[in-house]
Design an enzyme around this catalytic site. Structure first.
Site, short mmCIF file in Angstrom:
data_model
loop_
_atom_site.label_atom_id
_atom_site.label_comp_id
_atom_site.label_asym_id
_atom_site.label_seq_id
_atom_site.Cartn_x
_atom_site.Cartn_y
_atom_site.Cartn_z
N LYS A 45 0.83 -1.21 0.00
CA LYS A 45 0.00 0.00 0.00
C LYS A 45 0.86 1.25 0.00
O LYS A 45 0.66 2.16 -0.80
CB LYS A 45 -0.92 0.04 1.23
CG LYS A 45 -1.88 -1.13 1.36
CD LYS A 45 -2.77 -1.01 2.58
CE LYS A 45 -2.05 -1.10 3.91
NZ LYS A 45 -1.43 -2.41 4.21
N ARG A 60 -10.28 0.93 7.95
CA ARG A 60 -9.96 -0.48 8.22
C ARG A 60 -11.06 -1.20 8.96
O ARG A 60 -10.92 -2.38 9.27
CB ARG A 60 -8.71 -0.56 9.10
CG ARG A 60 -7.48 -0.42 8.33
CD ARG A 60 -6.32 -0.79 9.22
NE ARG A 60 -5.23 0.04 8.81
CZ ARG A 60 -4.00 -0.38 8.62
NH1 ARG A 60 -3.69 -1.61 8.87
NH2 ARG A 60 -3.08 0.44 8.22
N ARG A 71 11.64 -5.71 5.36
CA ARG A 71 11.37 -4.29 5.08
C ARG A 71 12.23 -3.34 5.93
O ARG A 71 12.45 -3.56 7.11
CB ARG A 71 9.91 -3.96 5.36
CG ARG A 71 9.67 -2.45 5.32
CD ARG A 71 8.25 -2.07 5.39
NE ARG A 71 7.53 -2.72 6.46
CZ ARG A 71 6.21 -2.73 6.52
NH1 ARG A 71 5.50 -2.16 5.58
NH2 ARG A 71 5.62 -3.32 7.52
N ARG A 89 10.54 -1.14 11.53
CA ARG A 89 9.39 -0.88 12.39
C ARG A 89 9.33 -1.85 13.56
O ARG A 89 9.63 -3.02 13.42
CB ARG A 89 8.10 -0.98 11.56
CG ARG A 89 7.85 0.31 10.82
CD ARG A 89 6.77 0.20 9.81
NE ARG A 89 5.57 -0.54 10.23
CZ ARG A 89 4.48 -0.66 9.48
NH1 ARG A 89 4.45 -0.10 8.28
NH2 ARG A 89 3.45 -1.34 9.91
N ARG A 103 -1.45 -8.90 13.19
CA ARG A 103 -1.89 -7.94 12.16
C ARG A 103 -2.68 -8.64 11.06
O ARG A 103 -3.69 -8.12 10.59
CB ARG A 103 -0.67 -7.21 11.58
CG ARG A 103 -0.17 -6.09 12.51
CD ARG A 103 1.26 -5.72 12.25
NE ARG A 103 1.50 -5.15 10.94
CZ ARG A 103 2.72 -5.00 10.41
NH1 ARG A 103 3.78 -5.38 11.09
NH2 ARG A 103 2.86 -4.46 9.22
#
Ligand code: AP5
Ligand code: MG
Ligand code: ZN
Length: 219
Positions: A13, A88, A127, A161, A172
């Protein structure tokens, strides 16, 4: 043109929102980025959000609706925006409809980026992002052109993160399937849903999104 980007954690996203925002002169509004900034700055919202985010759960609807409505009303959004990671929950979607109606705005396209779970986990595990401009990179799939130098801003500092660990990712994904996936029929019924194959290479996904937007036009 106003867009919503939906998809599970790690679907791309943020990566795609940055590219599409640049191509169409839109502002990217990522609730995740805004909340992480609030945590860094130590604001009241940040204090409330930190432990919830680290656990992989959703921050309360009231908090995210408030931060998004505030941004949508600002002049920087007058040419259009991309909501990255919002709404969401169905409750957030209903609140968004009300906020948009009160400002005479509409969503033109809801872009759903579809990716299998195994791939999501690999993407999240590798990431990292530029500490200066938030550009997202990946240890294998999307390295900066020059090692340790951000392609976009030349920054030399990168970060990972605190919710990109195995336990939080499992939560998640579960929260996404339980609370966010039910939004798909909602937007399908409004005929604004455009689904793209997020398993493809980053450039290919960008082209798919552009084609979906161009094929359906915008108001
Ligand atoms: P948020 O920051 O939105 O996290 P998320 O939804 O879990 O999604 P990510 O940001 O992890 O993934 P992404 O889809 O942006 O993927 P990316 O482009 O980085 O939210 C974090 C937390 O904030 C939530 O858990 C919640 O607590 C809270 N929150 C936020 N919004 C909320 C809301 N509305 N309500 C309540 N709480 C909220 O890509 C991932 C990696 O893959 C990168 O390394 C990238 O380089 C790589 N990659 C991307 N695309 C490709 C591709 N096509 N091929 C190969 N690699 C790729
Ligand atoms: Mg993101
Ligand atoms: Zn950068």
């Amino acid at each position: 043109m106003n867009l919503i980007f939906m998809g599970p954690p790690g679907a791309g996203k943020g990566t795609q929102a940055k590219r599409i925002a640049a191509a169409y002169d839109l502002v990217q509004l990522s609730t995740g980025d805004m909340l992480r900034r609030a945590v860094e700055e130590g604001t009241e919202v940040g204090r409330q959000a930190k432990s919830v985010m680290d656990a992989g759960e959703y921050v309360s609807d009231d908090i995210v609706v408030a931060i998004v409505s505030e941004r949508i009303g600002q002049p920087e959004c007058s040419k259009g925006f991309i909501l990255d990671g919002f709404p969401r929950t169905l409750n957030q979607a209903h609140s968004l409809d009300k906020v948009l109606a009160s400002k005479g705005l509409e969503i033109d396209h809801v872009v759903m980026i579809r990716v299998d779970d195994e791939k999501l986990i690999a993407r999240i595990a590798g990431r990292f992002s530029c500490s200066t401009c938030d550009a997202a990179y990946h240890d294998q799939f999307n390295r900066p052109k020059h090692k340790n130098v951000c392609d976009i801003c030349g920054g030399l500092q990168f970060s990972r993160r605190s919710d990109d660990n195995a336990e939080a990712v499992a939560v998640r994904l579960e929260v996404y399937y339980g609370q966010t996936a039910p939004l798909l029929p909602y937007y399908e019924a409004q005929k604004s849903l455009r689904t793209v194959d997020g398993m493809a290479d980053i450039d290919v996904v960008t082209e798919q999104i552009k084609s979906a937007i161009n094929a359906h036009g915008s108001d």
